[in-house]
Design a protein around this motif. Structure first.
Motif, PDB file in Angstrom:
ATOM      1  N   LEU A 177       0.655  -1.011  -0.164  1.00 11.70           N
ATOM      2  CA  LEU A 177      -0.183   0.149   0.330  1.00 11.70           C
ATOM      3  C   LEU A 177       0.912   1.636   0.451  1.00 11.70           C
ATOM      4  N   LEU A 178       0.579   2.075  -0.648  1.00 15.95           N
ATOM      5  CA  LEU A 178       1.381   3.450  -1.327  1.00 15.95           C
ATOM      6  C   LEU A 178       0.423   4.587  -0.729  1.00 15.95           C
ATOM      7  N   ALA A 179       0.108   4.749   0.176  1.00 16.53           N
ATOM      8  CA  ALA A 179      -0.696   6.534   0.751  1.00 16.53           C
ATOM      9  C   ALA A 179       0.037   7.775   1.189  1.00 16.53           C
ATOM     10  N   ILE A 180      -0.493   8.410  -0.228  1.00 16.70           N
ATOM     11  CA  ILE A 180       0.260  10.314  -0.149  1.00 16.70           C
ATOM     12  C   ILE A 180      -1.039  10.957   0.804  1.00 16.70           C
ATOM     13  N   TRP A 181      -0.014  11.280   1.341  1.00 19.50           N
ATOM     14  CA  TRP A 181      -1.511  11.976   1.735  1.00 19.50           C
ATOM     15  C   TRP A 181      -0.780  14.058   2.101  1.00 19.50           C
ATOM     16  N   THR A 182      -1.950  15.145   1.729  1.00 14.29           N
ATOM     17  CA  THR A 182      -1.908  16.286   1.423  1.00 14.29           C
ATOM     18  C   THR A 182      -2.463  17.200   2.767  1.00 14.29           C
ATOM     19  N   GLY A 183      -1.917  18.146   2.113  1.00 15.05           N
ATOM     20  CA  GLY A 183      -2.644  19.084   3.052  1.00 15.05           C
ATOM     21  C   GLY A 183      -2.652  18.998   4.513  1.00 15.05           C
ATOM     22  N   THR A 184      -3.228  19.221   5.520  1.00 13.02           N
ATOM     23  CA  THR A 184      -2.427  20.215   6.677  1.00 13.02           C
ATOM     24  C   THR A 184      -2.528  19.152   7.916  1.00 13.02           C
ATOM     25  N   ASP A 185      -1.749  18.982   9.347  1.00  8.08           N
ATOM     26  CA  ASP A 185      -2.474  17.749  10.005  1.00  8.08           C
ATOM     27  C   ASP A 185      -3.507  18.443  11.069  1.00  8.08           C
ATOM     28  N   GLY A 226      -6.424  19.064   9.601  1.00  7.51           N
ATOM     29  CA  GLY A 226      -8.044  19.011   8.603  1.00  7.51           C
ATOM     30  C   GLY A 226      -7.548  19.076   7.571  1.00  7.51           C
ATOM     31  N   GLY A 227      -8.683  19.077   6.985  1.00  5.51           N
ATOM     32  CA  GLY A 227      -8.257  19.393   5.425  1.00  5.51           C
ATOM     33  C   GLY A 227      -7.398  18.608   4.268  1.00  5.51           C
ATOM     34  N   ALA A 228      -6.913  17.558   5.003  1.00  4.01           N
ATOM     35  CA  ALA A 228      -5.760  16.396   4.634  1.00  4.01           C
ATOM     36  C   ALA A 228      -6.474  15.472   3.480  1.00  4.01           C
ATOM     37  N   THR A 229      -6.030  15.467   2.218  1.00  2.00           N
ATOM     38  CA  THR A 229      -6.623  14.326   1.767  1.00  2.00           C
ATOM     39  C   THR A 229      -5.322  13.124   1.196  1.00  2.00           C
ATOM     40  N   ALA A 230      -6.247  12.345   1.384  1.00  5.35           N
ATOM     41  CA  ALA A 230      -5.009  10.537   1.120  1.00  5.35           C
ATOM     42  C   ALA A 230      -5.227   9.839  -0.260  1.00  5.35           C
ATOM     43  N   THR A 231      -4.065   9.580  -1.195  1.00  5.53           N
ATOM     44  CA  THR A 231      -4.742   8.783  -2.628  1.00  5.53           C
ATOM     45  C   THR A 231      -4.141   7.482  -0.996  1.00  5.53           C
ATOM     46  N   LEU A 232      -4.976   6.507  -1.874  1.00  3.99           N
ATOM     47  CA  LEU A 232      -4.126   5.029  -1.436  1.00  3.99           C
ATOM     48  C   LEU A 232      -4.185   4.094  -3.301  1.00  3.99           C
ATOM     49  N   ILE A 233      -2.722   3.605  -2.962  1.00  4.09           N
ATOM     50  CA  ILE A 233      -2.583   3.086  -3.919  1.00  4.09           C
ATOM     51  C   ILE A 233      -1.957   1.313  -4.175  1.00  4.09           C
ATOM     52  N   TYR A 234      -2.523   0.723  -4.593  1.00  6.09           N
ATOM     53  CA  TYR A 234      -1.917  -0.726  -3.791  1.00  6.09           C
ATOM     54  C   TYR A 234      -1.275  -1.179  -5.159  1.00  6.09           C
ATOM     55  N   LEU A 235      -0.527  -1.830  -4.691  1.00  3.25           N
ATOM     56  CA  LEU A 235       0.710  -1.954  -5.283  1.00  3.25           C
ATOM     57  C   LEU A 235       0.619  -3.389  -5.654  1.00  3.25           C
ATOM     58  N   THR A 236       0.761  -4.754  -6.645  1.00  2.00           N
ATOM     59  CA  THR A 236       1.597  -5.659  -6.982  1.00  2.00           C
ATOM     60  C   THR A 236       2.704  -6.461  -6.540  1.00  2.00           C
ATOM     61  N   PRO A 237       2.723  -7.359  -6.693  1.00  3.74           N
ATOM     62  CA  PRO A 237       4.489  -7.422  -5.963  1.00  3.74           C
ATOM     63  C   PRO A 237       5.171  -7.105  -7.364  1.00  3.74           C
ATOM     64  N   LYS A 238       4.877  -7.097  -9.329  1.00  6.96           N
ATOM     65  CA  LYS A 238       5.572  -6.441  -9.894  1.00  6.96           C
ATOM     66  C   LYS A 238       5.504  -5.404 -10.095  1.00  6.96           C
TER      67      LYS A 238
END
Length: 56
Positions: A14-22, A24-36
């Motif tokens: 799982l690759l999680a990219i958090w943008t915003g402030t601590d 409130g108003g933060a947005t997360a993008t979650l990317i699930y990666l296969t082993p390849k």
């Protein structure tokens, strides 16, 4: 502020990219990666000057 987290669950990563402030108003993008995909990401980060065939 941008924060990147990587969590390895063995069968997927799982690759999680958090943008915003601590506060409130933060947005997360979650990317699930296969082993390849995980290996492709590691290779790309180690050799950023090389382009893959998909980027040409």
């Amino acid at each position: 502020m941008t924060k990147i987290e990587v969590k390895d669950y063995g069968f997927q990563t799982l690759l999680a990219i958090w943008t915003g402030t601590d506060r409130g108003g933060a947005t997360a993008t979650l990317i699930y990666l296969t082993p390849k995909q995980r290996q492709q990401l590691i290779k790309a980060l180690q050799n950023p000057e090389q382009q893959s065939d998909n980027e040409q």
